[in-house]
Each structure stands twice: as structure tokens, then as C-alpha cells.
Write an enzyme that holds these catalytic residues in place. Structure first.
Site, PDB file in Angstrom:
ATOM      1  N   ASP A 222       0.794  -1.221   0.000  1.00  0.00           N
ATOM      2  CA  ASP A 222       0.000   0.000   0.000  1.00  0.00           C
ATOM      3  C   ASP A 222       0.828   1.273   0.000  1.00  0.00           C
ATOM      4  O   ASP A 222       0.295   2.355   0.133  1.00  0.00           O
ATOM      5  CB  ASP A 222      -0.904   0.031   1.253  1.00  0.00           C
TER       6      ASP A 222
ATOM      7  N   LYS B 139       3.952   2.051  -4.768  1.00  0.00           N
ATOM      8  CA  LYS B 139       4.963   1.784  -5.789  1.00  0.00           C
ATOM      9  C   LYS B 139       4.459   2.154  -7.172  1.00  0.00           C
ATOM     10  O   LYS B 139       5.135   2.810  -7.946  1.00  0.00           O
ATOM     11  CB  LYS B 139       5.334   0.298  -5.783  1.00  0.00           C
ATOM     12  N   THR B 140       3.233   1.704  -7.458  1.00  0.00           N
ATOM     13  CA  THR B 140       2.697   1.929  -8.794  1.00  0.00           C
ATOM     14  C   THR B 140       2.412   3.410  -9.023  1.00  0.00           C
ATOM     15  O   THR B 140       2.671   3.941 -10.091  1.00  0.00           O
ATOM     16  CB  THR B 140       1.424   1.089  -8.981  1.00  0.00           C
TER      17      THR B 140
ATOM     18  N   HIS C 114       8.075 -11.159  -4.152  1.00  0.00           N
ATOM     19  CA  HIS C 114       9.467 -11.599  -4.112  1.00  0.00           C
ATOM     20  C   HIS C 114       9.782 -12.511  -5.306  1.00  0.00           C
ATOM     21  O   HIS C 114      10.718 -12.272  -6.051  1.00  0.00           O
ATOM     22  CB  HIS C 114       9.685 -12.364  -2.800  1.00  0.00           C
TER      23      HIS C 114
END
Lengths: 316, 476
Positions: B70, B73-74, B134
Site C-alpha cells: 500500500d 509503488k505503482t 518476491h
């Protein structure tokens, strides 16, 4: 008109009030930085909440901490409510084994970062232990539980769903218990298990954690740990049903008939993946099917359970 | 006519200028910077108005964002492309919705699949990877064409570092990143004190995982403000500051020409009376006429010299990395040379049959295997120009590898080959790619002998009448 004395008194009150008004906002800003960082380190709650708590209790770190711990549960539930629609494909399965039974539980989360985190692994091991303790008995020795049954179980007077919510509040990611299964041991059988972690094996407090797990129940005698090998086979080959222990003898006439039909249809049969355990090629020795391998080595498979983390169960 | 011109192949865009006068864009790699036009009248290339002068090629850098789900990043990725697209014409703006494209992602407002976007600063050209998990990063490292050079760690200032931020830094280490840049997102909703504390916290964590905590740039900003054009110091300026920090702090590995030369042989031609010409593309270094060399691979080790270097049939004094060339070598018979051998500077490369690799097993959904891989699995390995049988040895604590897993294994090659750290390979079963991997360590040759794999059982000879010698058929 106010008398001189009263006038002075009035003005003093005003001044006092004014000071009060001034002090209030000043006090809010003056949160001790060292305390804030100490509280944050101690509790690990979001920075902004730590500050709020300190402001509320006037830099009293002890009270702030107790208040925050009380709040954490509530906030966890709030957060969990907010995040409950988010998809979870990662997580862990945890498996515990003792003299009476073997229990396996799946707990999901959103990213594999969380699955690798210590907090999450500790939660899974707590859940597995509680689940193992409270699993009801059944006649055939196999118990399957869904998430509602597990969520309402209690460990040290705290329901498991409360524990999950607490961690959701801390990690900020959706977490949920999905299912559990347990197979109990008896005198005529051997129960064995296998856990596959994607990386190096993970063991926490005697609980094996991983992405895949299988439990099998095999009739005695357990020759050369064949039950263990079988578990590994089940994890690897993903059978969904047992298959016939003694298959019907193949009728030659019928076989010919089928062959003829196939030739007539001329459609290539699709590559079917064998779903029946006993008809599968044995993983550790591909010359045999599981059936022939077991026939040679005597024990009969009574029951098995396989769990893959995040697998599609055909539900919503 | 336009279609006919497109038939040239190199011509990408053709447009009408007026009547039957057509223009075509210069087919160079920089369509937006290069405004050169070729003009065409009546089906003939009549005049060339200007010549293309390609702008100097920028350095290329691969970067990615890591951080909690949350923490934005985007949004940051979208903001970077937005701000950089406003400042120059080379970058296209990707809004949030074109990064999280799938309906499921849009509905839930989170990233589920990996995406790649590209943008340019004044100094560099960037390829940016945005992955949710990951495993996605590791997969990208193994199967992707490019290694990540650096990462932006995104931490929301209101939450501070999360317990799983440790796992993020661990990942960065695993990807071999030496340097990260930290972006404290959502700085607009907290005050300076908290920002300062979060910064200290992040630096402590960085130090714990062996990063250079003091020199790591930490930039406070708000990707959301930048995206929504809110004018404050946490908006666009912070993104520019971030771009600058990445430009200056993240290093791109030098692919220099001073390294020892390495020429994988693609084919060879025998020139009677002179020797053998090895043909291939020089991967690294510079090869000079007359320099000593070694021909390695398939258990063969030959000392030789490059007596002549030719590039497009012209003899040259030296050939540089990236050029396709023919090298005439002395004293090597053509029938020894096989595709997959390598001509290298003497003593600079090891031949070995024993390597360590990180592999990813493709799942059934990705067109891979459904069954797990066991110890002793053997199959042909496809590495750059060569193919060689390889046998997988699992590490001690691993019993098997399931599809979808990524793990380290040792590989025994049937014959010793020239193999480099960081080389990628695939393993195929018939027409199915089942394993994708990257060499992580080149170890000393192993003398493990496995009958039927790298050792053939000797055929027994028997003598019959007329003193004929027959070889017995090998027993199955």
C-alpha cells in the site's frame, strides 16, 4: 461598570484563558522525539499512531503504550475489514505431528514478502498449535475444517480470528486462515507427513512450514519408510482421489472394441493427467505405478490429505 | 505506395505530405528526437531533405521499485513517467491504469502482475520493473533479459518501515544490488519530525542489511501530489529530485572494452593452406591481430593465435566487442571446431563441468512441467551458442523442486565448457521449456563419473576367425 478590583480580576482571567489557548497547540507540537522513536521501536505500530498516542497522554510513554496495545486490536479489525476483499495467493501451510495425530493448516496472505516474515510465521505456528489442540474427534480419524470453525477456536482466551486481525493491523496486508485437516493415528496404521518449502526447509517450534504438505495413513507394516515416500509422491503428483486398490481385470474383448471406436473417431485423445493416486507413476521410481510399488511392498493406503498453498479450490 | 515503401522493411512510418509527395521518417532508433524527413515523389526517393544525425546514445539502466503493497509503488512509477514526460519528449506518460491494466487489478486498485515501463532522464535511459512479490523479482532476474542495476525502496512516511521491509532489503541483496535509493512517500500527510524519524529508521535498517546507509539518498515526496499536479515541494520537485538521485547514485556496470576478449564460435570455415576461420560475435574485449588465444570447449583446450581478424571480409587490425567477425587461427583443424566453443584470451576463462545455478521451474500454466524435478534429473541445457547435457544435483536439504519454485542447484555438464557467471540458460523437454536459470557460480571441475551420462561403458572386444575384431553389443 466594573470596579477597579473586578476589572483587574477580569483581565487576569482573560489573560489566563488566553495563555491556556496558546499553550494547547504548543503542547501538541512538543512531542519528545526521543520518546516517539522509542515508542515506535518498542511497539512497531505506525509512526503516525505513535505520535497520536503521545500527544494524547502528554508524553507519558507507559500510558501511551498500554493505550496503543488496546487500540491495536480494534484497529486490526478495522484494517482487516478494509482489506478483506483483496486477493491472497501466497501464504504458508503449517504441519504439526505428535503421538496421536497430524494436523495441517493453511494461512494465506497477499505477498510472499509477508510469508517470509517472522511475525507471520509465528502467527501460523500459533494457529497450528491451537488447531491441533482443539480439533474434534471423528470416527474414521480424518477431520477437515473450514475457516469459520478455525477462526472461532480459542488460544489463551483469544480467538484465532482476533490474533489474525492483530497481525493484519501490524503488517497492513490481508491475512486469513483458509482450512485445516487432521488425521489421527491408531494401532493398525502408520501416519506420515511431508512438507515442501520452496526454499530451504522452515521449522518453527517443531512445526514444519512450507508451500505444500501431505499426510498419508498407511497400513502396518511401514516398510522402509514407504509412507514418507508416498507423502512426497502426493505432494509432487497432486492426486485427487485414491483409485481402486484391486483394479478390475481388463477384458480383452472390450479393449478391442474401444480400440476400434477410437480408430473410427480418429480424434487424438487429449493428454490426460492421471488423477488417481494408485494409477500414477511412482515419483521416486518411475518404472512402477504406485499400485504395483505398494503391492510389492505390502502396505495399503488408507487415506491421504494434500494441501497446496493458494491452490484453486473452485470457490469464489 | 505507402505500402510499397513500408516494404523496404526499415521504414516504419510513411505519411502524405501533399498530393503524391510522401514523406518518411528516418528509420533510426530515436524517432521522437530525430526529426529528419525523407521525401518521396512519384514512387522515387527524389530528395533527402536532411540527414539523420543520431543523438549520442544514452547510458541504459535497469531499475525497479520495491516496497509494501500500500505504500504507492505503482503511483510512484506513474508519477515518474508523468513528470519526466513533461520535461522531455522522450518519455511517454503511463497513468496508473495502464500500469495496472487487468480488470481485476483496476477493480481492487492493486498490482498483481509485473509490468515494465521505460523513461528517460537527461543522462540515462531507464527500464523500470514494477513487481508485486518476491518470486516475481527473482523470476524477472532469472528469465528477464536484463539484470536490475538498482532499486527504489518505497516507504510510506505515515507507516514508517514495515516488518516486511526487511524482506524487501533481503531481496535487493539477493538480486545482487549494491545500492538503493529510498523514497519516503506520502510525506505531505505527516510533519517534519516524523519524516526525520522515518528517515533515521530506514537508514538503520539499510545499515543492518549491509547497504551504505549514510550515503544512500533518501527523498521525501508524494507521488500522489505529483500525479495530481498539486503544487508543493512534495509534488513534481520531489520526483525530479528522485530522478536526479537515481541518475547519480545508481551505478551501471561498465561493459568496457578492456576486459579479456571472448568470442563464442558460431561457425567455422577451413581455408586450405592457411588455417581455420572462426566466425562469431565478440562478446567482450578487443581482439588484436596476432594476439595469443585459447580455443576452449567440449573438453578441448588448444593454444593458438589470431593471425588475422576480418570484419565483413575486410582485414582489420583489431575487432571490438559487439562486432561480428571472422578470426583466422593457426594450427587448428576444422573438424575439431564445433559451434559452442569459445576463443578467449589465454588464462582468462575457466573451462568446467561443475557449476552452481539458480533455477526457476516453469509451472504448467506457464507452459512448463506439472511434475516435480528430482535429484539426478538430466536434460539438454541451452546456453548462448551451445547445447550440452546437464545433470541436476539438488542441495542437501532439498528433496525435490516443484513447478513454480526457485532454488539453487549444482549442475554437472557432460563435457567441460567455457561458462561465465551470470550466463542464462534454458532447459527444454522436447518442445516445452521447463527450466530457466542463471549461472551463479563457476566451480572447479568435478570428476564425478556417471555411467551413461559422462562416461560410456567400454565395449568388450572379441576376436573371431580371420583375426577379426568385433565389438560386443552393449548390454542394456
Amino acid at each position: 461598570m466594573l470596579s477597579g478590583y473586578n476589572k483587574i480580576r477580569f483581565m487576569r482571567t482573560v489573560a489566563q484563558n488566553a495563555r491556556l489557548f496558546c499553550v494547547q497547540p504548543n503542547k501538541q507540537v512538543a512531542v519528545d522525539k526521543a520518546l516517539l522513536s522509542k515508542l515506535r521501536k518498542k511497539t512497531g505500530y505506525p509512526m503516525i499512531n505513535c505520535k497520536k498516542a503521545l500527544v494524547q497522554f502528554d508524553n507519558d510513554i507507559k500510558e501511551a503504550e498500554t493505550w496503543m496495545r488496546e487500540q491495536a486490536q480494534k484497529e486490526g479489525w478495522e484494517k482487516a475489514g478494509k482489506l478483506q476483499d483483496r486477493p491472497m495467493s501466497q501464504g504458508l501451510v503449517g504441519l504439526i505431528e505428535d503421538d496421536t495425530s497430524v494436523t495441517v493448516v493453511e494461512v494465506n496472505c497477499e505477498t510472499d514478502f509477508v510469508a517470509k516474515n517472522e511475525n507471520f510465521q509465528a502467527l501460523v505456528s500459533q494457529i497450528v498449535k491451537a488447531c491441533h489442540k482443539h480439533t474434534p474427534q471423528s470416527d474414521n480419524g480424518k477431520v477437515l475444517l473450514d475457516n469459520n470453525e478455525i477462526n472461532s477456536m480459542k488460544d489463551e482466551d483469544v480467538t484465532l480470528s482476533d490474533k489474525v486481525a492483530l497481525l493484519v493491523g501490524k503488517l497492513g496486508e490481508n491475512i486469513a486462515i483458509r482450512r485445516a485437516a487432521s488425521i489421527s493415528k491408531d494401532s493398525s496404521t502408520v501416519v506420515s507427513s511431508f512438507v515442501h518449502a520452496s526454499g530451504p526447509p522452515m521449522v518453527k517450534d517443531g512445526i514444519k512450514l512450507g508451500k505444500f504438505a501431505a499426510i498419508t495413513k498407511v497400513e502396518i507394516p511401514d516398510v522402509d519408510g514407504i509412507a514418507k515416500e508416498l507423502c512426497q509422491h502426493i505432494v509432487g503428483m497432486n492426486p485427487t482421489e485414491m483409485g481402486e486398490w484391486r483394479p478390475k481385470p481388463i477384458d480383452k474383448k472390450e479393449l478391442k472394441k474401444k480400440k476400434k471406436e477410437k480408430e473410427e473417431n480418429k480424434s487424438r485423445p487429449e493428454d490426460k493427467v492421471e488423477q488417481r493416486l494408485l494409477d500414477q507413476e511412482f515419483l521416486l521410481d518411475s518404472q512402477f505405478t504406485v499400485r504395483s510399488y505398494l503391492h510389492d511392498n505390502a502396505p495399503k493406503v488408507e487415506d491421504f490429505v494434500r494441501m497446496e498453498c493458494g491452490e484453486d479450490l473452485g470457490e469464489d | 505506395m505507402a505500402a510499397a515503401m513500408r516494404g523496404f522493411g526499415f521504414v516504419k512510418s510513411v505519411f502524405q505530405l501533399s498530393g503524391n509527395v510522401m514523406g518518411l521518417r528516418c528509420p533510426c532508433r530515436f524517432p521522437k528526437q530525430c526529426q529528419q524527413l525523407f521525401v518521396c515523389e512519384n514512387n522515387k526517393l527524389s530528395s533527402i531533405r536532411a540527414y539523420c544525425i543520431s543523438p549520442g546514445e544514452k547510458e541504459h539502466c535497469n531499475i525497479g521499485t520495491i516496497g509494501h503493497v500500500d505504500h504507492g509503488k505503482t503511483t510512484l512509477t506513474a508519477a515518474i513517467t508523468k513528470i519526466l514526460s513533461e520535461n522531455s519528449t522522450d518519455t511517454k506518460f503511463y497513468d496508473f491504469n495502464s500500469i495496472d491494466r487487468s480488470p481485476e487489478e483496476q477493480r481492487r486498485g492493486i498490482t498483481i502482475y509485473a509490468t515494465h515501463v521505460s523513461y528517460q532522464t537527461k543522462k540515462r535511459h531507464y527500464a523500470h520493473t514494477d513487481c508485486p512479490g518476491h518470486l516475481d523479482f527473482i523470476k524477472n532476474m532469472i528469465t528477464g533479459t536484463s539484470q536490475m542495476d538498482g532499486a527504489i525502496l518505497v516507504v510510506a512516511a505515515n507507516d514508517g518501515t514495515m516488518p516486511q521491509t526487511r524482506e524487501h532489503l533481503l531481496l535487493a541483496r539477493q538480486l545482487g544490488l549494491q545500492r538503493v535509493v529510498v523514497f519516503l512517500n506520502k510525506a505531505d500527510i505527516v510533519d517534519d519530525e516524523i519524516l526525520e524519524l522515518v528517515e533515521i529508521e530506514v537508514r538503520e535498517l539499510l545499515a543492518e542489511y549491509g547497504f551504505d546507509a549514510d550515503s544512500t539518498p533518501v527523498i521525501c515526496g508524494s507521488a500522489k501530489n505529483a500525479l495530481e499536479d498539486i503544487d508543493c515541494k512534495f509534488g513534481a520537485p520531489s520526483i525530479l529530485k528522485l530522478a536526479e538521485a537515481v541518475d547519480n547514485y545508481i551505478e551501471v556496470p561498465n561493459r568496457d572494452l578492456a576486459a579479456p576478449f571472448y568470442l563464442p564460435v558460431e561457425s567455422s570455415v577451413s581455408v586450405p593452406g592457411r588455417g581455420t576461420v572462426l566466425v562469431g560475435t565478440l562478446k567482450q574485449g578487443t581482439i588484436k591481430k596476432g594476439s595469443e588465444a585459447q580455443l576452449l570447449g567440449y573438453d578441448v583446450k588448444i593454444k593458438t593465435a589470431a593471425s588475422e581478424v576480418q570484419i565483413f571480409r575486410k582485414p582489420v587490425n583489431e575487432g571490438k566487442a559487439g562486432e561480428n567477425m571472422g578470426v583466422l587461427v593457426k594450427g587448428v583443424k576444422n573438424d575439431i571446431v564445433k559451434r559452442g566453443m569459445a576463443l578467449v584470451a589465454p588464462g582468462s576463462f575457466k573451462v568446467t563441468n561443475w557449476v552452481e545455478a539458480q533455477i526457476y521451474i516453469l509451472t504448467r500454466d506457464e507452459g512448463g512441467r506439472s511434475k516435480p524435478i528430482m535429484d539426478g534429473y538430466s536434460q539438454d541445457m541451452f546456453v548462448s551458442t551451445w547445447t550440452m547435457g546437464g545433470m541436476l544435483f539438488l542441495k542437501d536439504d532439498v528433496q525435490m523442486i516443484m513447478p513454480g519454485d526457485t532454488t539453487k542447484v549444482n549442475i554437472l555438464l557432460r563435457k567441460s565448457m567455457v561458462i561465465k557467471e551470470g550466463q542464462k540458460f534454458t532447459v527444454r523437454e522436447n518442445d516445452v521449456t521447463v527450466i530457466s536459470g542463471i549461472i551463479t557460480d563457476v566451480l572447479d571441475s568435478s570428476n564425478t563419473e556417471i555411467t551413461g551420462f559422462n562416461v560410456q561403458p567400454k565395449a568388450q572386444l572379441r576376436v573371431e576367425t580371420n583375426s577379426r575384431v568385433y565389438a560386443n553389443k552393449r548390454k542394456k
